[in-house]
Design a protein around this motif. Structure first.
Motif, PDB file in Angstrom:
ATOM      1  N   ILE A 278       3.531  -8.616  -6.697  1.00 48.23           N
ATOM      2  CA  ILE A 278       3.726  -8.813  -5.278  1.00 48.23           C
ATOM      3  C   ILE A 278       2.770  -8.980  -4.319  1.00 48.23           C
ATOM      4  CG2 ILE A 278       5.100  -7.743  -3.522  1.00 48.23           C
ATOM      5  CD1 ILE A 278       6.921  -6.359  -5.440  1.00 48.23           C
ATOM      6  N   LEU A 279       1.643  -8.012  -4.294  1.00 43.74           N
ATOM      7  CA  LEU A 279       0.451  -7.848  -3.532  1.00 43.74           C
ATOM      8  C   LEU A 279      -0.293  -9.448  -3.658  1.00 43.74           C
ATOM      9  CD1 LEU A 279      -0.990  -4.349  -3.894  1.00 43.74           C
ATOM     10  CD2 LEU A 279       0.582  -5.546  -2.164  1.00 43.74           C
ATOM     11  N   LYS A 280      -0.393  -9.815  -4.815  1.00 43.20           N
ATOM     12  CA  LYS A 280      -0.972 -11.259  -5.086  1.00 43.20           C
ATOM     13  C   LYS A 280      -0.406 -12.296  -4.512  1.00 43.20           C
ATOM     14  CE  LYS A 280      -2.717 -14.083  -8.843  1.00 43.20           C
ATOM     15  NZ  LYS A 280      -3.089 -14.313 -10.307  1.00 43.20           N
ATOM     16  N   GLU A 281       1.012 -12.125  -4.283  1.00 43.01           N
ATOM     17  CA  GLU A 281       1.726 -13.322  -3.564  1.00 43.01           C
ATOM     18  C   GLU A 281       1.640 -13.233  -2.275  1.00 43.01           C
ATOM     19  OE1 GLU A 281       5.803 -13.008  -4.750  1.00 43.01           O
ATOM     20  OE2 GLU A 281       5.369 -12.578  -6.720  1.00 43.01           O
ATOM     21  N   GLY A 282       1.691 -12.185  -1.497  1.00 41.29           N
ATOM     22  CA  GLY A 282       1.343 -12.406  -0.377  1.00 41.29           C
ATOM     23  C   GLY A 282       0.807 -10.908   0.477  1.00 41.29           C
ATOM     24  N   GLY A 283       0.293 -10.138  -0.152  1.00 38.94           N
ATOM     25  CA  GLY A 283      -0.137  -8.957   0.371  1.00 38.94           C
ATOM     26  C   GLY A 283       0.882  -7.947   0.735  1.00 38.94           C
ATOM     27  N   TRP A 284       0.713  -7.075   1.593  1.00 38.51           N
ATOM     28  CA  TRP A 284       1.761  -6.021   1.796  1.00 38.51           C
ATOM     29  C   TRP A 284       2.931  -6.746   2.468  1.00 38.51           C
ATOM     30  CZ3 TRP A 284       1.971  -1.414  -0.868  1.00 38.51           C
ATOM     31  CH2 TRP A 284       0.890  -1.046  -0.977  1.00 38.51           C
ATOM     32  N   LYS A 285       2.786  -8.007   3.253  1.00 40.51           N
ATOM     33  CA  LYS A 285       3.847  -8.315   3.546  1.00 40.51           C
ATOM     34  C   LYS A 285       4.876  -8.930   2.839  1.00 40.51           C
ATOM     35  CE  LYS A 285       1.728 -10.504   7.970  1.00 40.51           C
ATOM     36  NZ  LYS A 285       1.522 -11.690   8.706  1.00 40.51           N
ATOM     37  N   ALA A 286       4.539  -9.218   1.570  1.00 42.33           N
ATOM     38  CA  ALA A 286       5.449  -9.486   0.442  1.00 42.33           C
ATOM     39  C   ALA A 286       6.459  -8.411   0.311  1.00 42.33           C
ATOM     40  CB  ALA A 286       4.842  -9.986  -0.866  1.00 42.33           C
ATOM     41  N   CYS A 287       5.840  -7.334   0.367  1.00 41.63           N
ATOM     42  CA  CYS A 287       6.805  -5.886  -0.047  1.00 41.63           C
ATOM     43  C   CYS A 287       7.768  -6.002   1.054  1.00 41.63           C
ATOM     44  CB  CYS A 287       5.800  -4.726   0.131  1.00 41.63           C
ATOM     45  SG  CYS A 287       4.692  -4.759  -1.282  1.00 41.63           S
ATOM     46  N   TYR A 288       7.651  -6.484   2.310  1.00 39.25           N
ATOM     47  CA  TYR A 288       8.678  -6.520   3.139  1.00 39.25           C
ATOM     48  C   TYR A 288       9.587  -7.766   3.145  1.00 39.25           C
ATOM     49  CZ  TYR A 288       6.842  -2.330   4.699  1.00 39.25           C
ATOM     50  OH  TYR A 288       6.592  -0.815   5.054  1.00 39.25           O
ATOM     51  N   ARG A 289       9.635  -8.616   2.224  1.00 35.33           N
ATOM     52  CA  ARG A 289      10.391  -9.892   2.213  1.00 35.33           C
ATOM     53  C   ARG A 289      11.838  -9.577   2.070  1.00 35.33           C
ATOM     54  NH1 ARG A 289       7.905 -13.400  -2.207  1.00 35.33           N
ATOM     55  NH2 ARG A 289       6.012 -14.095  -1.036  1.00 35.33           N
ATOM     56  N   GLY A 290      12.867  -9.760   3.001  1.00 39.28           N
ATOM     57  CA  GLY A 290      13.958  -9.359   2.910  1.00 39.28           C
ATOM     58  C   GLY A 290      14.388  -8.392   3.788  1.00 39.28           C
ATOM     59  N   LEU A 291      13.265  -7.779   4.848  1.00 41.78           N
ATOM     60  CA  LEU A 291      13.524  -6.671   5.582  1.00 41.78           C
ATOM     61  C   LEU A 291      14.763  -7.005   6.710  1.00 41.78           C
ATOM     62  CD1 LEU A 291      12.857  -4.012   6.549  1.00 41.78           C
ATOM     63  CD2 LEU A 291      11.070  -4.877   8.071  1.00 41.78           C
ATOM     64  N   GLY A 292      14.710  -8.091   7.172  1.00 42.78           N
ATOM     65  CA  GLY A 292      15.623  -8.529   8.136  1.00 42.78           C
ATOM     66  C   GLY A 292      17.026  -8.342   7.757  1.00 42.78           C
ATOM     67  N   PRO A 293      17.341  -8.998   6.576  1.00 43.94           N
ATOM     68  CA  PRO A 293      18.855  -8.934   5.778  1.00 43.94           C
ATOM     69  C   PRO A 293      19.111  -7.312   5.621  1.00 43.94           C
ATOM     70  CG  PRO A 293      17.839 -10.659   5.015  1.00 43.94           C
ATOM     71  CD  PRO A 293      16.756 -10.210   5.860  1.00 43.94           C
ATOM     72  N   ARG A 294      17.957  -6.880   4.923  1.00 43.57           N
ATOM     73  CA  ARG A 294      18.157  -5.339   4.543  1.00 43.57           C
ATOM     74  C   ARG A 294      18.468  -4.369   5.572  1.00 43.57           C
ATOM     75  NH1 ARG A 294      15.016  -0.647   2.301  1.00 43.57           N
ATOM     76  NH2 ARG A 294      16.486   0.285   0.867  1.00 43.57           N
ATOM     77  N   TRP A 295      17.625  -4.593   6.832  1.00 42.85           N
ATOM     78  CA  TRP A 295      17.604  -3.843   7.972  1.00 42.85           C
ATOM     79  C   TRP A 295      19.111  -4.218   8.649  1.00 42.85           C
ATOM     80  CZ3 TRP A 295      18.618  -4.763  13.230  1.00 42.85           C
ATOM     81  CH2 TRP A 295      18.382  -3.469  13.883  1.00 42.85           C
ATOM     82  N   ALA A 296      19.587  -5.289   8.754  1.00 40.77           N
ATOM     83  CA  ALA A 296      20.870  -5.535   9.136  1.00 40.77           C
ATOM     84  C   ALA A 296      21.831  -4.906   8.449  1.00 40.77           C
ATOM     85  CB  ALA A 296      21.123  -7.106   9.421  1.00 40.77           C
TER      86      ALA A 296
END
Length: 324
Positions: A278-296
């Motif tokens: 995951i980190l290789k794909e986009g750093g720590w930002k990649a860990c928060y992919r989908g945060l918008g839908p999950r937060w909502a």
């Protein structure tokens, strides 16, 4: 219940505790109500899951896919049904998982709250401790049933992008035959690490938010005010829990969705390799992919669930045990 905010004593609406409930009515009505809520909010979960397992293209370095782009792609390729992939499997697990969750939640909250008061804790401190402990216990109990359901339903959610997998029953049997029970409980440890603190944060935040809001608006016995305060408190608690546990949820989803026997070989090394990928794909930002839908999803789900849950407790109270 009352507590002191500065010099002013605030009276919270009375709660229906575990001993006051008609258990058969509570579980029967709860199964029906929460199945409906799960179905209504399911598309956001599908979009969030697709975002979490989305792999970058090796030919280019495109911008990470957005929730809107993922939802549009699903509708274009699969139609409306694509947003409900795996729903029947999810609903099949909702009833027993919710039953375990509610039983553990209410019994723990009642026991810890009573014990805390006896040990000399204030009402507000006892309620906070009971809420956090109940959230942890309920999460662990529910995951015993929910993890296998989660593994199957999430693979069905991404079936279009990861290849067809058939029905939920066929996929369940396939995982059991190839990997045994271990395959069905892939990500169980991370699920506990995700949902136990998430539930502790949620219920603690919910209790604190209620007290803060009641402190601002004052004591009100009007039913509409009670529902409004519970809804706002739940939405705030759901959003906080989503942000705090998002990286763990991304890791859990990758572990459960990526097939350890083929395709996604970089995930075979377990949690460490998954995190590294995951980190290789986009750093720590990649860990928060989908945060918008999950937060909502978590905020709306929390608001809907808690108002439904509090309503459920009141209609499930034993005769004469609670006066609304």
């Amino acid at each position: 219940m009352s507590f002191t905010e500065g010099r002013e004593e605030i009276h919270l609406p009375a709660e229906v505790n575990w001993e006051m409930l008609d258990k058969s009515r509570f579980f029967f009505l709860g199964a029906a109500l929460f199945s409906g809520v799960t179905a209504a909010l399911y598309p956001a979960v599908v979009v969030k899951t697709r975002l979490q397992v989305a792999m970058p293209s090796p030919a280019a370095v495109p911008a990470p896919p957005s929730a809107v782009r993922i939802a549009t792609a699903i509708l274009r390729r699969e139609g409306f049904r694509g947003l409900y992939r795996g729903l029947s499997t999810s609903l099949a697990g909702t009833v027993p998982a919710r039953a375990l969750y509610m039983a553990a939640l209410e019994s723990t909250k009642s026991a810890v709250g009573t014990a805390s008061v006896r040990l000399g804790a204030s009402d507000s401190a006892a309620a906070a401790a009971a809420s956090a402990a109940a959230g942890v216990t309920a999460a662990i109990a529910a995951q015993v049933v929910w993890t296998p359901v989660d593994v199957v339903s999430q693979r069905l959610m991404v079936a279009d992008s990861c290849g067809g997998v058939g029905s939920g029953a066929a996929l369940f049997k396939s995982i059991l035959l190839s990997d045994g029970l271990r395959g069905l409980y892939r990500g169980f440890g991370v699920s506990i690490l995700t949902y136990a603190p998430s539930n502790a944060v949620w219920w603690l935040s919910y209790a604190m938010a209620q007290r803060a809001i009641w402190g601002m608006v004052g004591s009100r016995n009007d039913g509409r005010w009670i529902v409004a305060v519970q809804g706002m408190s739940a939405a705030a608690a759901g959003g906080a829990a989503a942000v705090v546990t998002m990286p763990l949820d991304t890791i859990k989803t990758r572990l459960q969705v990526m097939d350890g026997g083929g395709g996604g070989g970089e995930m075979r090394g377990g949690i460490g390799r998954t995190v590294a990928g995951i980190l290789k794909e986009g750093g720590w930002k990649a860990c928060y992919r989908g945060l918008g839908p999950r937060w909502a999803s978590m905020s709306l789900s929390a608001m809907t669930m808690i108002t439904t849950y509090e309503f459920l407790k009141r209609v499930s109270a034993k005769e004469g045990a609670f006066t609304a």
